[in-house]
Enzyme design. Structure first.
Site, PDB file in Angstrom:
ATOM      1  N   GLU B  33       0.878  -1.159   0.000  1.00 57.58           N
ATOM      2  CA  GLU B  33       0.000   0.000   0.000  1.00 57.58           C
ATOM      3  C   GLU B  33       0.921   1.216   0.000  1.00 57.58           C
ATOM      4  O   GLU B  33       1.764   1.362   0.873  1.00 57.58           O
ATOM      5  CB  GLU B  33      -0.821  -0.064   1.282  1.00 57.58           C
ATOM      6  CG  GLU B  33      -1.851   0.984   1.426  1.00 57.58           C
ATOM      7  CD  GLU B  33      -2.492   0.870   2.806  1.00 57.58           C
ATOM      8  OE1 GLU B  33      -2.738  -0.249   3.291  1.00 57.58           O
ATOM      9  OE2 GLU B  33      -2.716   1.928   3.391  1.00 57.58           O
ATOM     10  N   ASP B  44      -3.329  10.461  10.427  1.00 59.88           N
ATOM     11  CA  ASP B  44      -2.061   9.809  10.715  1.00 59.88           C
ATOM     12  C   ASP B  44      -1.406  10.315  11.984  1.00 59.88           C
ATOM     13  O   ASP B  44      -1.469  11.493  12.316  1.00 59.88           O
ATOM     14  CB  ASP B  44      -1.099   9.994   9.533  1.00 59.88           C
ATOM     15  CG  ASP B  44      -1.507   9.128   8.358  1.00 59.88           C
ATOM     16  OD1 ASP B  44      -1.506   7.893   8.517  1.00 59.88           O
ATOM     17  OD2 ASP B  44      -1.848   9.677   7.292  1.00 59.88           O
TER      18      ASP B  44
END
Lengths: 382, 246
Positions: B33, B44
């Site tokens: 990914e 994140d």
């Protein structure tokens, strides 16, 4: 809900349920008589509403137009921010949340959030870009005094947008106990609508007051636009009326310099902080750093409803530079004995730039007072 | 697309595109990914934030396509492209999806685009032939899970509340969410966010997941070893893949 194509809810899946929960709670509560009564009580007896609509006769004479100032600077905390924080903190309480988080740039929204949290016995954490944290030491101290826990955000450009990023990250982890009390008409749905509704009291009062004072609506209303909450607050009740509405963005060192915060004047469509709107961004969609002498306007985006009002042509958006705002800051202080916030000084500065306003009746939203800016102004005048 | 698959996440161009390509070829993951660096990655944690911040000093969107083209010359494994929405929106949705697919990406996962907002992406993806992957979270209700199950190539189940990042433990919430998601969805389920060790991988596969995504732990290796992280990444992936041996 969208404003034309703008707005929406562009968030990671984990934030969809908290936003749905907030939307449901808000729908239930906004017309609830008890909620309205309680909020009205606090707005009057705690925050100091209604604020006066003051005829600034000296400035009027100087500029050759009839200028009224909506005195949001007289509110508790020194800015319009308290309208929204009292209402959202109350909403959070109704939702059973025990903790409030918020972002702040200059610290005005942080202070107003800390006040409302203290008042309602809610735990409070404020995220502030590390750069702003350094620049706004006094406001940091104020927030700490009010019982809030302040986090200096060191990621990215270390300013307001990064503080919002960090608040969103916190919310994604703690939404079960925590309400994210966003400070402007930005973010994913339903935030832009909620904040607009809670700030609309500015425009509602203005309408009643100007009708009483002038017997008619004003020719124009001018307000500064960063995220856009004070502007939407005063514009919204006039959107259907024949009144010129003018939003003034932070032109920083000039649009052509690239160092500014004028996302409507110089930005492009994008998706950020949960909303489709106008942003200052690179060709590859990276969000840009912004610049303005007024920390409260120093944001690379703008509320989606403003984007819509720009595209439909209902509101005119203009930019005023740092030095022009500075001059207006000094002018109002000298002529009227009122020190405006540097943000509000942008709206004041625009009056001189627009010949067509001469001879007309103009309302300026004086969204905040300038005490917080004295250090910056002192520095700038050196 | 996934079947007991170990999925390794790498931020593109961290520290540069050649290194990313080498890491990809060296890491014997079942699936890779690749993350498009973004200025403001709200989903994140610190590891990936730092990596994106570094990567953006030289990153160009065209590097994303270069990486996939070069990789596919040597490997046939599937590639997932992970991004925030704005770079795609700005590039032009159709143009982006076409180029992503032509360069070799098999699926597209947009972190801040829940399915309710994905109408245009879904339409274009269908025309082009690229697959879509949507996130689900432990607080996603059954109704939304069903919708995601319809639209997503596999379910990318976020293990817990919060953001990506190395975590010490797998929370109880993860197993409850996996169980419920399995009971609702027909598609395979990969679990990601916070999965950092061989023990975590073992626990999640044993709980019935079809895929496990490890990201921030790999990013930390790159942070430590820089351009010469190849061997360390290879070793780490081998270790993760050996989760069945005691």
């Amino acid at each position: 809900m969208r404003f034309g194509e703008f707005g929406g809810r562009y968030v990671p899946e984990v934030l969809v349920p908290p936003l749905e929960e907030l939307e449901r709670a808000y729908k239930e509560i906004k017309d609830d008589e008890n909620f309205k009564k309680e909020l009205d009580y606090y707005l009057r007896s705690y925050a100091g509403r209604p604020t006066p609509l003051y005829y600034a006769k000296n400035l009027s004479k100087e500029l050759g137009m009839k200028i009224y100032l909506k005195r949001e600077d007289l509110l508790h905390g020194g800015a319009h921010k308290i309208n929204n924080t009292l209402a959202q903190a109350l909403l959070a309480k109704y939702m059973g949340k025990s903790r409030i988080i918020a972002e702040t740039g200059a610290g005005q929204h942080g202070v107003a959030t800390a006040m409302a949290s203290a008042l309602f016995g809610l735990k409070c954490r404020i995220y502030m870009g590390a750069e702003d944290y350094e620049r706004q030491k006094m406001n940091v101290f104020r927030m700490k005094l009010l019982g809030a826990d302040i986090v200096a955000v060191n990621s990215g450009s270390r300013t307001l947008k990064d503080a919002i990023n960090e608040a969103l990250r916190d919310w994604a982890e703690n939404f079960e106990t925590t309400h994210y009390l966003i400070g402007s008409v930005v973010g994913p749905h339903p935030f832009p609508t909620i904040v607009r509704d809670f700030q609309s009291i500015i425009g509602k009062e203005t309408k009643e007051q100007i009708l009483e004072l002038e017997g008619s609506l004003p020719d124009a209303i001018v307000a500064c636009v960063g995220g856009g909450s004070n502007a939407i607050g005063i514009f919204y009740p006039f959107v259907e009326d024949e009144v010129r509405l003018i939003g003034v963005e932070a032109g920083g060192e000039g649009i052509e310099s690239g160092r500014h915060s004028a996302s409507l004047s110089a930005g492009s469509k994008g998706v950020f902080h949960g909303m489709l709107s106008y942003f200052l961004q690179s060709d590859e969609g990276m969000i840009k750093d912004t610049q303005s002498i007024a920390a409260g306007l120093d944001y690379p985006g703008v509320g989606p409803e403003h984007a819509y009002l720009k595209d439909t042509g209902r509101v005119e958006y203009k930019a005023v530079k740092d030095d022009e705002a500075l001059k207006a800051f000094i002018k109002l202080s000298k002529l009227e004995g009122i020190i405006p916030a540097l943000e509000s000084a942008h709206a004041l500065a625009y009056l001189e730039k627009d010949e067509s306003l001469r001879g007309s009746v103009v309302v300026v939203n004086l969204s905040g007072r300038g005490d917080k800016d004295l250090g910056i102004v002192l520095e700038a005048l050196r | 697309m996934i079947e007991k698959s170990l999925i390794i996440f790498l931020p593109a161009c961290y520290p540069d595109r050649e290194s990313t390509l080498r890491f990809m070829l060296k890491a014997e993951a079942d699936l890779l990914e690749i993350g498009i660096p973004f200025s403001d990655p709200i989903a994140d944690g610190v590891e990936i934030q730092k990596a994106y911040y570094e990567a953006l000093k030289s990153f160009k969107l065209c590097d994303i396509f270069w990486i996939a083209r070069e990789y596919k010359k040597e490997m046939e494994k599937r590639l997932i492209l992970m991004s925030y929405y704005n770079p795609i929106y700005r590039y032009g949705i159709k143009r982006f999806v076409e180029e992503a697919y032509e360069s070799g990406y098999d699926a597209l996962l947009i972190v801040d685009l829940p399915f309710d907002e994905a109408g245009e992406i879904l339409e274009v993806s269908k025309d082009v032939g690229i697959k879509n992957v949507f996130l689900a979270a432990p607080n996603t209700n059954n109704e939304r899970l069903k919708a995601i199950d319809e639209l997503s190539e596999f379910i990318y189940l976020v293990s817990t509340y919060g953001v990506t990042g190395v975590r010490k433990e797998v929370s109880k919430l993860t197993f409850e969410a996996l169980k419920r998601t399995k009971s609702i969805c027909k598609k395979p389920i990969a679990v990601g966010f916070g999965i950092s060790s061989r023990e975590h991988v073992r626990m999640i596969f044993n709980a019935g997941a079809d895929g496990v995504v490890v990201g921030s732990a790999v990013v930390k290796i790159v942070e430590k070893f820089g351009r010469s992280a190849d061997e360390e990444i290879k070793k780490f992936v081998e270790e993760l893949k050996s989760y069945q041996t005691p």
